[in-house]
Design an enzyme around this catalytic site. Structure first.
Site, PDB file in Angstrom:
ATOM      1  N   HIS A  71       0.846  -1.208   0.000  1.00  0.00           N
ATOM      2  CA  HIS A  71       0.000   0.000   0.000  1.00  0.00           C
ATOM      3  C   HIS A  71       0.877   1.253   0.000  1.00  0.00           C
ATOM      4  CE1 HIS A  71      -3.246  -2.505   2.241  1.00  0.00           C
ATOM      5  NE2 HIS A  71      -3.736  -2.229   1.048  1.00  0.00           N
ATOM      6  N   LYS A 109     -18.325  -6.108   7.514  1.00  0.00           N
ATOM      7  CA  LYS A 109     -17.057  -6.835   7.537  1.00  0.00           C
ATOM      8  C   LYS A 109     -16.390  -6.584   8.880  1.00  0.00           C
ATOM      9  CE  LYS A 109     -13.011  -7.363   4.572  1.00  0.00           C
ATOM     10  NZ  LYS A 109     -12.410  -7.097   3.277  1.00  0.00           N
ATOM     11  N   ARG A 148      -1.871  -6.011  -8.502  1.00  0.00           N
ATOM     12  CA  ARG A 148      -0.819  -7.009  -8.285  1.00  0.00           C
ATOM     13  C   ARG A 148      -0.946  -8.052  -9.393  1.00  0.00           C
ATOM     14  NH1 ARG A 148      -2.913  -7.961  -2.407  1.00  0.00           N
ATOM     15  NH2 ARG A 148      -4.677  -7.926  -3.801  1.00  0.00           N
ATOM     16  N   SER A 154      -3.034  -7.617   2.691  1.00  0.00           N
ATOM     17  CA  SER A 154      -3.334  -7.537   4.126  1.00  0.00           C
ATOM     18  C   SER A 154      -3.803  -8.898   4.628  1.00  0.00           C
ATOM     19  CB  SER A 154      -4.431  -6.498   4.385  1.00  0.00           C
ATOM     20  OG  SER A 154      -4.008  -5.222   3.994  1.00  0.00           O
TER      21      SER A 154
HETATM   22  O1  PNS Z   1      -9.023  -2.922   0.490  1.00  0.00           O
HETATM   23  P1  PNS Z   1      -9.887  -3.275  -0.682  1.00  0.00           P
HETATM   24  O2  PNS Z   1     -10.683  -4.528  -0.433  1.00  0.00           O
HETATM   25  O3  PNS Z   1      -9.071  -3.409  -1.918  1.00  0.00           O
HETATM   26  O4  PNS Z   1     -10.933  -2.054  -0.890  1.00  0.00           O
HETATM   27  C1  PNS Z   1     -12.116  -2.177  -1.629  1.00  0.00           C
HETATM   28  C2  PNS Z   1     -12.867  -0.829  -1.677  1.00  0.00           C
HETATM   29  C3  PNS Z   1     -13.025  -0.250  -0.292  1.00  0.00           C
HETATM   30  C4  PNS Z   1     -12.094   0.132  -2.528  1.00  0.00           C
HETATM   31  C5  PNS Z   1     -14.266  -1.086  -2.330  1.00  0.00           C
HETATM   32  O5  PNS Z   1     -14.882  -2.145  -1.677  1.00  0.00           O
HETATM   33  C6  PNS Z   1     -15.181   0.145  -2.294  1.00  0.00           C
HETATM   34  O6  PNS Z   1     -14.923   1.143  -2.899  1.00  0.00           O
HETATM   35  N1  PNS Z   1     -16.286   0.029  -1.542  1.00  0.00           N
HETATM   36  C7  PNS Z   1     -17.251   1.123  -1.356  1.00  0.00           C
HETATM   37  C8  PNS Z   1     -18.603   0.793  -1.987  1.00  0.00           C
HETATM   38  C9  PNS Z   1     -18.513   1.019  -3.479  1.00  0.00           C
HETATM   39  O7  PNS Z   1     -18.534   2.129  -3.927  1.00  0.00           O
HETATM   40  N2  PNS Z   1     -18.335  -0.111  -4.231  1.00  0.00           N
HETATM   41  C10 PNS Z   1     -18.042  -0.078  -5.668  1.00  0.00           C
HETATM   42  C11 PNS Z   1     -19.256   0.006  -6.536  1.00  0.00           C
HETATM   43  S1  PNS Z   1     -20.567  -1.037  -6.082  1.00  0.00           S
END
Ligand code: PNS
Length: 165
Positions: free
Chosen positions: A19, A43, A92, A130
């Site tokens: 990150h 979560k 990745r 993570s």
């Molecule tokens: O750490 P991660 O799992 O890579 O993060 C994922 C994240 C937080 C970027 C993603 O789940 C997110 O943006 N969630 C917010 C809800 C949203 O807008 N989802 C995308 C369209 S449905």
């Protein structure tokens, strides 16, 4: 064009060297990056939001070009609220691609003004996440070169290993 802040969203549970690499590289492109932690009631995280914020704060050089914030709801709505139109994501392995592609297309459908930008993870963090770091740390595995020092210490505390181990 790059005066608006970029949003670097995620759970950051916890922040890893992968990150940090993406964050620092994003700062070579954008004047300011907002590290946006998703607060998701569905979560259960290992670290509380406060712990995650503290770990990020201790891992980055303090400066006005990095802001740490939290959000809930849709990412594109948060981006608009923060007067941003760019979301930065790290990529990745190939396995990330499908999920990221799907998410960026959904975000684009929800708001065409918000662009997604992908930075390839440096090769040394290619296999890390993570999740896999937490898994290794939970069994006492040495992850000290994969995470910032503060995260390594917090993982050891969380999983009951000695602070000096
Ligand atoms: O750490 P991660 O799992 O890579 O993060 C994922 C994240 C937080 C970027 C993603 O789940 C997110 O943006 N969630 C917010 C809800 C949203 O807008 N989802 C995308 C369209 S449905």
């Amino acid at each position: 064009m790059t005066m608006k802040p970029a949003i670097y969203p995620g759970f950051f549970d916890p922040i890893t060297n992968g990150h940090l690499s993406i964050l620092h590289r994003a700062l070579e492109i954008f004047e300011k990056v907002i590290v946006a932690i998703l607060v998701n009631p569905h979560k259960i995280p290992l670290f509380s939001v406060e712990e995650r914020i503290d770990m990020i704060r201790e891992s980055v050089n303090s400066g006005s070009n990095i802001e740490i914030d939290t959000f809930d709801g849709l990412l594109v709505d948060y981006a608009v609220k923060r007067k941003s139109n760019v979301v930065v994501r790290g990529l990745r392995a190939l396995s990330d691609f499908e999920y990221e592609f799907q998410m960026s297309l959904m975000n684009r459908k929800l708001n065409r003004n918000v662009q997604s930008i992908f930075l390839m993870t440096d090769y040394q963090w290619f296999y890390t996440s993570s999740t896999i770091i937490k898994e290794a740390a939970s069994f006492g595995g040495n992850v000290s070169d994969l995470v910032p020092g503060i995260v390594d210490r917090k993982l050891k505390e969380k999983f009951g290993y000695s602070k000096n181990a």
